[in-house]
Structure formats: structure tokens, C-alpha cells
Design an enzyme around this catalytic site. Structure first.
Site, PDB file in Angstrom:
ATOM      1  N   LYS A   9       1.219  -0.820  -0.005  1.00  0.00           N
ATOM      2  CA  LYS A   9       0.096   0.095   0.112  1.00  0.00           C
ATOM      3  C   LYS A   9       1.035   1.414   0.240  1.00  0.00           C
ATOM      4  CE  LYS A   9       1.557   1.284   3.790  1.00  0.00           C
ATOM      5  NZ  LYS A   9       1.612   2.544   4.959  1.00  0.00           N
ATOM      6  N   ASP A 133      -1.929  -1.468  11.175  1.00  0.00           N
ATOM      7  CA  ASP A 133      -1.920  -0.719   8.974  1.00  0.00           C
ATOM      8  C   ASP A 133      -2.696  -2.443   8.756  1.00  0.00           C
ATOM      9  OD1 ASP A 133       1.139   0.771   7.468  1.00  0.00           O
ATOM     10  OD2 ASP A 133      -1.225   1.095   8.552  1.00  0.00           O
TER      11      ASP A 133
HETATM   12  C1  LIG Z   1       2.990   4.723   9.400  1.00  0.00           C
HETATM   13  C2  LIG Z   1       2.185   3.175   8.829  1.00  0.00           C
HETATM   14  C3  LIG Z   1       0.868   4.356   8.083  1.00  0.00           C
HETATM   15  O1  LIG Z   1       0.188   3.825   7.051  1.00  0.00           O
HETATM   16  O2  LIG Z   1       2.907   2.794   7.978  1.00  0.00           O
HETATM   17  P1  LIG Z   1       3.746   2.259   8.009  1.00  0.00           P
HETATM   18  O3  LIG Z   1       4.935   2.800   7.784  1.00  0.00           O
HETATM   19  O4  LIG Z   1       4.184   0.819   8.973  1.00  0.00           O
HETATM   20  O5  LIG Z   1       3.938   0.503   6.406  1.00  0.00           O
HETATM   21  C4  LIG Z   1       1.342   2.608   9.859  1.00  0.00           C
HETATM   22  O6  LIG Z   1       0.193   4.068  10.919  1.00  0.00           O
HETATM   23  C5  LIG Z   1       2.252   2.178  11.285  1.00  0.00           C
HETATM   24  O7  LIG Z   1       1.370   0.856  11.781  1.00  0.00           O
HETATM   25  P2  LIG Z   1       2.156  -0.504  12.203  1.00  0.00           P
HETATM   26  O8  LIG Z   1       2.848  -0.444  11.320  1.00  0.00           O
HETATM   27  O9  LIG Z   1       1.324  -1.695  11.797  1.00  0.00           O
HETATM   28  O10 LIG Z   1       2.071  -0.548  13.003  1.00  0.00           O
HETATM   29  P3  LIG Z   1       2.251  -0.819  14.440  1.00  0.00           P
HETATM   30  O11 LIG Z   1       2.952  -2.288  14.383  1.00  0.00           O
HETATM   31  O12 LIG Z   1       0.415  -0.502  15.151  1.00  0.00           O
HETATM   32  O13 LIG Z   1       2.460   0.003  15.912  1.00  0.00           O
HETATM   33  C6  LIG Z   1       4.464  -0.108  15.659  1.00  0.00           C
HETATM   34  C7  LIG Z   1       4.720   1.398  17.169  1.00  0.00           C
HETATM   35  O14 LIG Z   1       4.843   2.161  15.951  1.00  0.00           O
HETATM   36  C8  LIG Z   1       3.662   3.323  16.949  1.00  0.00           C
HETATM   37  N1  LIG Z   1       2.889   3.522  16.835  1.00  0.00           N
HETATM   38  C9  LIG Z   1       2.109   2.918  15.244  1.00  0.00           C
HETATM   39  C10 LIG Z   1       0.748   3.580  14.732  1.00  0.00           C
HETATM   40  C11 LIG Z   1      -0.002   4.642  15.240  1.00  0.00           C
HETATM   41  N2  LIG Z   1      -1.207   5.517  14.534  1.00  0.00           N
HETATM   42  N3  LIG Z   1       0.471   4.813  16.004  1.00  0.00           N
HETATM   43  C12 LIG Z   1       2.122   5.150  16.089  1.00  0.00           C
HETATM   44  O15 LIG Z   1       2.587   5.547  17.231  1.00  0.00           O
HETATM   45  C13 LIG Z   1       3.395   2.538  17.975  1.00  0.00           C
HETATM   46  O16 LIG Z   1       5.163   2.893  19.249  1.00  0.00           O
HETATM   47  C14 LIG Z   1       3.892   1.132  17.705  1.00  0.00           C
HETATM   48  O17 LIG Z   1       4.310   0.410  18.951  1.00  0.00           O
END
Ligand SMILES: C[C@@](CO)(OP(=O)(O)O)[C@H](O)COP(=O)(O)OP(=O)(O)OC[C@H]1O[C@@H](n2ccc(N)nc2=O)[C@H](O)[C@@H]1O
Ligand SMILES: Nc1ncnc2c1ncn2[C@@H]1O[C@H](COP(=O)(O)OP(=O)(O)O)[C@@H](O)[C@H]1O
Length: 274
Positions: A9, A133
């Protein structure tokens, strides 16, 4: 043996609207799948086994797919004995949601296999408890995502444009990037209303979006700035997806992009929205 496709995505804009008491952040982002896939090979097995083609991705209990299957078992009381191998084509730590997509793909598969004991709403709730996510991946097309990633609004829009993605071969750690968000970086919800009116034309949208996590990521990973400067120098509009490190551009890359990525050892993916 069955083969499941697990798409990546991209985030079209990403703003942080609140730091939550539970340590997570409320975000405001639009997400859309693209035609870059991991392939998940599944076959019956006496015990649950999860492995992948990428040595940097944990095997067994530490893999998010293993965790998702276990959560499904706990929630439904059903026993899921599968041998799962993930062919990783989505770069890890790129902001492309590879792990989350894998987890959602396997949850959908086992839920279907058992005759859909969980509704989409229950799948979303279960997914949100495993990774922020994951809920998005149960939807199609352009989705408005808020909350910690668990509040989803369908837009009935599905883009068809080509997209190219440059991965600089340096992973960005999501937790680390979020840990650097301070109150000065928060955006008021009322300041984002204008974004909703731009989603009907993806080229217009990408001219007007920002990514708060991307700003942090490019401060800490200089190569992301180099990728952005390169695509902008070549006349493209580059945006960072999620917490990085990948940069995407709407459209087809010219030969010069191919040449530069080969010279820089950056990975270039020519995909489209799906
Ligand atoms: C940043 C985003 C944007 O789409 O995606 P990626 O860059 O990872 O793909 C997401 O919010 C990432 O989602 P995901 O990768 O599933 O995060 P998680 O495993 O749930 O969380 C990992 C860590 O990121 C932080 N976290 C995550 C999501 C959120 N809304 N707030 C947070 O502060 C927390 O510290 C958590 O412990
Ligand atoms: N099945 C999986 N696929 C990818 N990463 C996984 C998986 N299981 C656990 N992980 C871990 O999740 C983290 C995030 O990976 P990924 O979701 O690909 O990146 P991003 O969060 O940047 O989109 C990595 O540290 C990786 O080791």
C-alpha cells in the site's frame, strides 16, 4: 498448496492529529493498494509454521503472520494448522505495509476457509489488535484512515494510474519514527477538510499533501532526501509513503530514473493502483 497474493500500500498524505494516552497516535491518511505483491504459499501441516524468503523478517512466533493466526485461534476457538511460506517482494521497512498486508491476507484466507465465522467488522477489530495498518487491507480502493489506523471510511474511488516506487535499500523503523513525533508536529482536524475535496484527482491530491512521519524519516535517513531531490530534479512530484523509506511518484518513470536507480543501487518498482 495454495498461493495468496499480498499487496503493498501507499499513503497519500499522512498527518498526526493526536498523541494518545496509550502511546499510539491518531493519524489522518488516505491509503490505496498497489500492484506490488508478496506471495504467500499455504499448505496443511500438523503444526503452524511460518517462514519467509527474507532473512531480515523474523520466522515463527515473531512473524506477524504467526501472531495473526494465533489471535484468530484465540478469538474463534478454531485450530489452524498450516505451513506458511512468504515470498517477500515488498521491501521491509519501506512504509509499504508488507507485514500488515501479509497478516490481513492470511486472516482473510483462514476466515474464508472456516466459512466466515468473523464478519468484516470483527476482522478489522482483530486486525487492529495485532497491527495498526492491518485493518486497511480488508478494504479496496482509496480508503480514508483515521484513529490509530482502525477507523476506515470507503471513498468509492479506485485510482487506475501507474505509480513508480523507489526504495533506497535502507529500512525505516516505524516505532522509532513515531517516537520522534512531538506536539509541534500535530495537525488540527479542521485544517485537513480541504484534503477531502482533492481526492477525486490523484495528481491534484499529490501536489497538496504532506507526510509528517516522512518529514521525520528524511531528517534521519539522508538517502530519502537524496531520492526526493533526484525525482524532483527530474521534474516529478515525489512523496514518502508511511514512515518511509520508500518514495512514490504517480506516473511512469523515464529511462533516466532506471539509470539513476541502477547506479545508486536503489530498487525501482513500476506498479499501478489496484
Ligand atoms: C506508519 C504507518 C502508516 O500507514 O505505516 P508504515 O509506515 O508502518 O507502513 C502505520 O501507521 C504503522 O502501522 P504498523 O506498522 O502496523 O504499526 P504497529 O505495528 O501497529 O505499531 C508499531 C509502533 O508504531 C507506533 N504507532 C503505530 C501506529 C500508530 N497509529 N501510532 C503509533 O504510535 C507505536 O509505537 C507502535 O508500537
Ligand atoms: N510477514 C512479515 N513481513 C514483513 N515484515 C515482518 C513480517 N513479520 C514481521 N515483520 C517485521 O515487521 C517490521 C515492519 O515490516 P513491514 O511491514 O514490511 O514495513 P513497514 O511497517 O515499513 O511497512 C519489520 O521489522 C519486520 O521484520
Amino acid at each position: 498448496m495454495e498461493i495468496l497474493l499480498s499487496p503493498a500500500k501507499i499513503n497519500l498524505g499522512l498527518w498526526i492529529t493526536e498523541k494518545r494516552p496509550d502511546g499510539y497516535h491518531n493519524i489522518y491518511t488516505y491509503m490505496h493498494k498497489v500492484s506490488l505483491y508478496d506471495r504467500i504459499f499455504v499448505k496443511p501441516s500438523p503444526i503452524l509454521k511460518v517462514s519467509s524468503s527474507n532473512p531480515s523478517v523474523p520466522e515463527g512466533k515473531e512473524n506477524i503472520v504467526y501472531k495473526a493466526v494465533k489471535e484468530f485461534e484465540n478469538y474463534t476457538g478454531l485450530e489452524v494448522n498450516l505451513e506458511i511460506f512468504i515470498e517477500k517482494n515488498i521491501p521491509v521497512g519501506a512504509g509499504l505495509g508488507g507485514g500488515s498486508s501479509n497478516a490481513a491476507t492470511i486472516l482473510k484466507y483462514i476466515n474464508d476457509k472456516f466459512g466466515k465465522p468473523l464478519s468484516e467488522e470483527e476482522l478489522i477489530k482483530l486486525g487492529a489488535s495485532i497491527g495498526s495498518d492491518i485493518p486497511f487491507f480488508f478494504k479496496e480502493g482509496l480508503v480514508k484512515v483515521t484513529g490509530k489506523g482502525d477507523i476506515l471510511e470507503d471513498t468509492d474511488i479506485k485510482y487506475e494510474n501507474p505509480v513508480f516506487i523507489i526504495y533506497p535499500n535502507i529500512p525505516s523503523d516505524t516505532k522509532d519514527i513515531y517516537s520522534k513525533v512531538d506536539y509541534k508536529m500535530l495537525t488540527k482536524l479542521e485544517d485537513l477538510a480541504k484534503i477531502d475535496s482533492l481526492i477525486f484527482d490523484v495528481n491534484k491530491l499529490v501536489e497538496n499533501i504532506e507526510n509528517t512521519l516522512g518529514i521525520i524519516a528524511k531528517e534521519h535517513i539522508g538517502t530519502i532526501r537524496e531520492v526526493l531531490n533526484t525525482v524532483e530534479y527530474l521534474g516529478y512530484i515525489g512523496n514518502i509513503t508511511g514512515s518511509g523509506s520508500a518514495v512514490y511518484v504517480i506516473g511512469e518513470p523515464g529511462n533516466e530514473v532506471d539509470i539513476i536507480c541502477k547506479a545508486k543501487n536503489w530498487k525501482l518498482f513500476k506498479v499501478k493502483f489496484i
